[in-house]
Design an enzyme around this catalytic site. Structure first.
Site, PDB file in Angstrom:
ATOM      1  N   ALA A 144     -32.303   3.834 -29.249  1.00 39.24           N
ATOM      2  CA  ALA A 144     -32.883   4.847 -30.129  1.00 39.24           C
ATOM      3  C   ALA A 144     -33.807   5.823 -29.380  1.00 39.24           C
ATOM      4  O   ALA A 144     -33.934   6.982 -29.764  1.00 39.24           O
ATOM      5  CB  ALA A 144     -33.656   4.161 -31.251  1.00 39.24           C
ATOM      6  N   PHE A 177     -37.198   2.794 -34.556  1.00 35.78           N
ATOM      7  CA  PHE A 177     -37.764   1.924 -35.598  1.00 35.78           C
ATOM      8  C   PHE A 177     -39.268   1.744 -35.448  1.00 35.78           C
ATOM      9  O   PHE A 177     -39.963   1.502 -36.414  1.00 35.78           O
ATOM     10  CB  PHE A 177     -37.104   0.542 -35.547  1.00 35.78           C
ATOM     11  CG  PHE A 177     -35.813   0.485 -36.297  1.00 35.78           C
ATOM     12  CD1 PHE A 177     -35.652   1.142 -37.504  1.00 35.78           C
ATOM     13  CD2 PHE A 177     -34.753  -0.244 -35.802  1.00 35.78           C
ATOM     14  CE1 PHE A 177     -34.468   1.084 -38.203  1.00 35.78           C
ATOM     15  CE2 PHE A 177     -33.556  -0.316 -36.488  1.00 35.78           C
ATOM     16  CZ  PHE A 177     -33.414   0.361 -37.694  1.00 35.78           C
ATOM     17  N   ARG A 178     -39.735   1.835 -34.202  1.00 36.84           N
ATOM     18  CA  ARG A 178     -41.117   1.463 -33.949  1.00 36.84           C
ATOM     19  C   ARG A 178     -42.125   2.591 -34.149  1.00 36.84           C
ATOM     20  O   ARG A 178     -43.319   2.343 -34.188  1.00 36.84           O
ATOM     21  CB  ARG A 178     -41.226   0.887 -32.531  1.00 36.84           C
ATOM     22  CG  ARG A 178     -40.590  -0.487 -32.452  1.00 36.84           C
ATOM     23  CD  ARG A 178     -40.268  -0.904 -31.029  1.00 36.84           C
ATOM     24  NE  ARG A 178     -39.646  -2.222 -31.029  1.00 36.84           N
ATOM     25  CZ  ARG A 178     -38.359  -2.451 -31.298  1.00 36.84           C
ATOM     26  NH1 ARG A 178     -37.559  -1.452 -31.579  1.00 36.84           N
ATOM     27  NH2 ARG A 178     -37.877  -3.669 -31.287  1.00 36.84           N
ATOM     28  N   HIS A 234     -23.150  -0.189 -32.540  1.00 38.62           N
ATOM     29  CA  HIS A 234     -23.643  -0.350 -33.908  1.00 38.62           C
ATOM     30  C   HIS A 234     -22.955   0.614 -34.876  1.00 38.62           C
ATOM     31  O   HIS A 234     -23.505   0.935 -35.929  1.00 38.62           O
ATOM     32  CB  HIS A 234     -25.173  -0.158 -33.946  1.00 38.62           C
ATOM     33  CG  HIS A 234     -25.918  -1.247 -33.210  1.00 38.62           C
ATOM     34  ND1 HIS A 234     -27.247  -1.153 -32.868  1.00 38.62           N
ATOM     35  CD2 HIS A 234     -25.506  -2.451 -32.744  1.00 38.62           C
ATOM     36  CE1 HIS A 234     -27.630  -2.265 -32.231  1.00 38.62           C
ATOM     37  NE2 HIS A 234     -26.584  -3.059 -32.134  1.00 38.62           N
ATOM     38  N   CYS A 292     -10.554  -1.116 -48.827  1.00 38.07           N
ATOM     39  CA  CYS A 292      -9.263  -0.639 -48.280  1.00 38.07           C
ATOM     40  C   CYS A 292      -9.429   0.051 -46.917  1.00 38.07           C
ATOM     41  O   CYS A 292      -8.455   0.504 -46.331  1.00 38.07           O
ATOM     42  CB  CYS A 292      -8.561   0.296 -49.267  1.00 38.07           C
ATOM     43  SG  CYS A 292      -9.336   1.929 -49.389  1.00 38.07           S
ATOM     44  N   CYS A 321     -14.932   4.157 -53.581  1.00 39.41           N
ATOM     45  CA  CYS A 321     -13.721   4.715 -52.994  1.00 39.41           C
ATOM     46  C   CYS A 321     -12.869   5.414 -54.059  1.00 39.41           C
ATOM     47  O   CYS A 321     -12.606   4.839 -55.123  1.00 39.41           O
ATOM     48  CB  CYS A 321     -12.927   3.588 -52.333  1.00 39.41           C
ATOM     49  SG  CYS A 321     -11.413   4.130 -51.548  1.00 39.41           S
ATOM     50  N   SER A 355     -34.221   2.116 -24.597  1.00 36.22           N
ATOM     51  CA  SER A 355     -33.968   0.896 -25.371  1.00 36.22           C
ATOM     52  C   SER A 355     -35.013  -0.147 -25.015  1.00 36.22           C
ATOM     53  O   SER A 355     -35.331  -0.333 -23.842  1.00 36.22           O
ATOM     54  CB  SER A 355     -32.566   0.353 -25.073  1.00 36.22           C
ATOM     55  OG  SER A 355     -32.395  -0.874 -25.762  1.00 36.22           O
ATOM     56  N   ASN A 379     -37.638   4.135 -19.713  1.00 36.58           N
ATOM     57  CA  ASN A 379     -38.196   3.879 -21.045  1.00 36.58           C
ATOM     58  C   ASN A 379     -39.680   4.204 -21.025  1.00 36.58           C
ATOM     59  O   ASN A 379     -40.323   4.120 -19.983  1.00 36.58           O
ATOM     60  CB  ASN A 379     -37.996   2.405 -21.435  1.00 36.58           C
ATOM     61  CG  ASN A 379     -37.898   2.214 -22.935  1.00 36.58           C
ATOM     62  OD1 ASN A 379     -37.024   2.792 -23.572  1.00 36.58           O
ATOM     63  ND2 ASN A 379     -38.791   1.431 -23.511  1.00 36.58           N
TER      64      ASN A 379
HETATM   65  P1  NAD Z   1     -34.745   0.139 -29.386  1.00 44.46           P
HETATM   66  O1  NAD Z   1     -34.969  -1.303 -29.521  1.00 44.46           O
HETATM   67  O2  NAD Z   1     -33.617   0.596 -28.585  1.00 44.46           O
HETATM   68  O3  NAD Z   1     -36.183   0.766 -28.904  1.00 44.46           O
HETATM   69  C1  NAD Z   1     -36.405   2.107 -28.586  1.00 44.46           C
HETATM   70  C2  NAD Z   1     -37.181   2.169 -27.256  1.00 44.46           C
HETATM   71  O4  NAD Z   1     -37.176   3.517 -26.820  1.00 44.46           O
HETATM   72  C3  NAD Z   1     -38.643   1.737 -27.389  1.00 44.46           C
HETATM   73  O5  NAD Z   1     -38.949   0.804 -26.372  1.00 44.46           O
HETATM   74  C4  NAD Z   1     -39.434   3.053 -27.161  1.00 44.46           C
HETATM   75  O6  NAD Z   1     -40.628   2.846 -26.429  1.00 44.46           O
HETATM   76  C5  NAD Z   1     -38.471   3.852 -26.339  1.00 44.46           C
HETATM   77  N1  NAD Z   1     -38.571   5.298 -26.499  1.00 44.46           N
HETATM   78  C6  NAD Z   1     -38.766   6.006 -27.640  1.00 44.46           C
HETATM   79  N2  NAD Z   1     -38.705   7.326 -27.385  1.00 44.46           N
HETATM   80  C7  NAD Z   1     -38.495   7.459 -26.050  1.00 44.46           C
HETATM   81  C8  NAD Z   1     -38.325   8.572 -25.192  1.00 44.46           C
HETATM   82  N3  NAD Z   1     -38.376   9.834 -25.646  1.00 44.46           N
HETATM   83  N4  NAD Z   1     -38.110   8.361 -23.874  1.00 44.46           N
HETATM   84  C9  NAD Z   1     -38.059   7.076 -23.387  1.00 44.46           C
HETATM   85  N5  NAD Z   1     -38.204   5.976 -24.156  1.00 44.46           N
HETATM   86  C10 NAD Z   1     -38.405   6.170 -25.477  1.00 44.46           C
HETATM   87  O7  NAD Z   1     -34.483   0.859 -30.686  1.00 44.46           O
HETATM   88  P2  NAD Z   1     -35.099   0.568 -32.113  1.00 44.46           P
HETATM   89  O8  NAD Z   1     -35.905   1.745 -32.438  1.00 44.46           O
HETATM   90  O9  NAD Z   1     -35.699  -0.785 -32.181  1.00 44.46           O
HETATM   91  O10 NAD Z   1     -33.732   0.543 -32.917  1.00 44.46           O
HETATM   92  C11 NAD Z   1     -32.926  -0.580 -32.943  1.00 44.46           C
HETATM   93  C12 NAD Z   1     -31.566  -0.182 -33.447  1.00 44.46           C
HETATM   94  O11 NAD Z   1     -31.654   0.683 -34.589  1.00 44.46           O
HETATM   95  C13 NAD Z   1     -30.803   0.622 -32.459  1.00 44.46           C
HETATM   96  O12 NAD Z   1     -30.220  -0.210 -31.549  1.00 44.46           O
HETATM   97  C14 NAD Z   1     -29.862   1.430 -33.363  1.00 44.46           C
HETATM   98  O13 NAD Z   1     -28.752   0.660 -33.730  1.00 44.46           O
HETATM   99  C15 NAD Z   1     -30.662   1.707 -34.583  1.00 44.46           C
HETATM  100  N6  NAD Z   1     -31.276   3.042 -34.548  1.00 44.46           N
HETATM  101  C16 NAD Z   1     -30.521   4.103 -34.180  1.00 44.46           C
HETATM  102  C17 NAD Z   1     -31.080   5.363 -34.098  1.00 44.46           C
HETATM  103  C18 NAD Z   1     -30.202   6.515 -33.664  1.00 44.46           C
HETATM  104  O14 NAD Z   1     -28.990   6.448 -33.817  1.00 44.46           O
HETATM  105  N7  NAD Z   1     -30.788   7.587 -33.117  1.00 44.46           N
HETATM  106  C19 NAD Z   1     -32.430   5.543 -34.423  1.00 44.46           C
HETATM  107  C20 NAD Z   1     -33.187   4.423 -34.819  1.00 44.46           C
HETATM  108  C21 NAD Z   1     -32.608   3.161 -34.886  1.00 44.46           C
END
Ligand code: NAD
Length: 257
Positions: free
Chosen positions: A29, A40-41, A126, A137, A159, A200, A225
């Site tokens: 993300a 998410f965080r 995901h 279907c 659907c 991530s 990260n």
């Molecule tokens: P994650 O566990 O992959 O964590 C995100 C990481 O990215 C964190 O450690 C954060 O410190 C870091 N980060 C944030 N912005 C950054 C930047 N600009 N540069 C470098 N690092 C950065 O992801 P999550 O938020 O725990 O989400 C878990 C799951 O939720 C994902 O695997 C995904 O399936 C889904 N999700 C997808 C999206 C999307 O499609 N954009 C967004 C949110 C959540």
């Protein structure tokens, strides 16, 4: 401006990466936060106002489906408005110059494809929010079509063909991972000679097994990260900072060497 330590780390990582012929990127993300999609965080984002709907609840409970689609209704405009940032562009460039085998992503936003990575070179662990799917279907619908129906008052879309429940083509909590994508990701991770993990936390399993697998098979492991991750101790190079800033610099230096 990047500091001197990071600058030296970047050059060392670029030198190591220059020797790699088959590079695989693994993204989370964090690669898309600079495109306006919170992870998410991040506090105050959409994810802190909604609880995730478990897959079993979605299947069994009309109220859970209504709640799910209220959340998706809010999420869709944000995803539709997002544009690739410098990190996505750098990975597209790496593919164009023939150095990137594929992108394995946990994201559902489709921004790698929008940046120019070929559809068949993006492995979505995901699923994707670009489509919705009938769970009975398996008919696929563009998400924009379902969003329009929800906007017109259909709180729980079904659907048109079979009346089955429609859900985004993403993997919900409690839903099995897509077998084909997981198998392809594992194969490509085992065969690459460098894995670049970007944005991530590397704590969401089983997806985070993929970079660990690459490392076990002898690949160089580079992590970009802004916070510590679950695999930092295993990595050959850790570059701490914004992906949209660091990744273009890394590719630039690598391409020049
Ligand atoms: P994650 O566990 O992959 O964590 C995100 C990481 O990215 C964190 O450690 C954060 O410190 C870091 N980060 C944030 N912005 C950054 C930047 N600009 N540069 C470098 N690092 C950065 O992801 P999550 O938020 O725990 O989400 C878990 C799951 O939720 C994902 O695997 C995904 O399936 C889904 N999700 C997808 C999206 C999307 O499609 N954009 C967004 C949110 C959540």
């Amino acid at each position: 401006m990047i500091d001197e330590t990071l600058d030296a780390r970047l050059s060392a990582a670029a030198r190591a990466l220059s020797a790699a012929r088959r590079i695989v990127a693994f993204t989370g993300a964090g690669v898309s936060t600079e495109s306006g999609i919170p992870d998410f965080r991040s506090p105050g984002g959409i994810w802190s106002r909604y609880q995730p709907v478990m897959y079993q609840d979605f299947l069994q409970n009309e109220d859970a489906r209504r709640y799910y689609w209220a959340m998706r209704r809010e999420l869709f405009p944000m995803l539709a408005a997002a544009r690739p940032n410098g990190a996505h562009d750098a990975l597209a460039r790496l593919e164009r110059i023939g150095r990137l085998d594929c992108v394995i992503t946990q994201n559902i936003d489709g921004l790698h494809q929008r940046a120019g990575n070929r559809e068949d070179r993006v492995v979505e662990l995901h699923g994707t929010n670009r489509f919705a799917v009938c769970l009975r279907c398996h008919e696929e619908y563009p998400m924009a079509v379902i969003h329009a129906r929800v906007e017109q008052g259909e709180e729980v879309p079904t659907c048109k063909g079979c009346g089955g429940p429609i859900k985004a083509a993403t993997v919900s909590f409690g839903q099995p991972m897509p077998e084909q994508a997981m198998a392809e990701a594992a194969r490509r991770a085992a065969e690459c000679d460098a894995m670049l993990c970007i944005g991530s936390s590397l704590v969401v399993y089983p997806a985070a097994d993929i970079p660990a697998l690459a490392k076990q098979h002898g690949a160089l492991l580079i992590i970009i990260n802004r916070e510590p991750t679950g695999l930092d101790d295993w990595a050959d190079h850790v570059l701490r900072g914004q992906a949209g800033e660091i990744l273009p610099l890394l590719v630039e230096r690598m391409a020049l060497e």
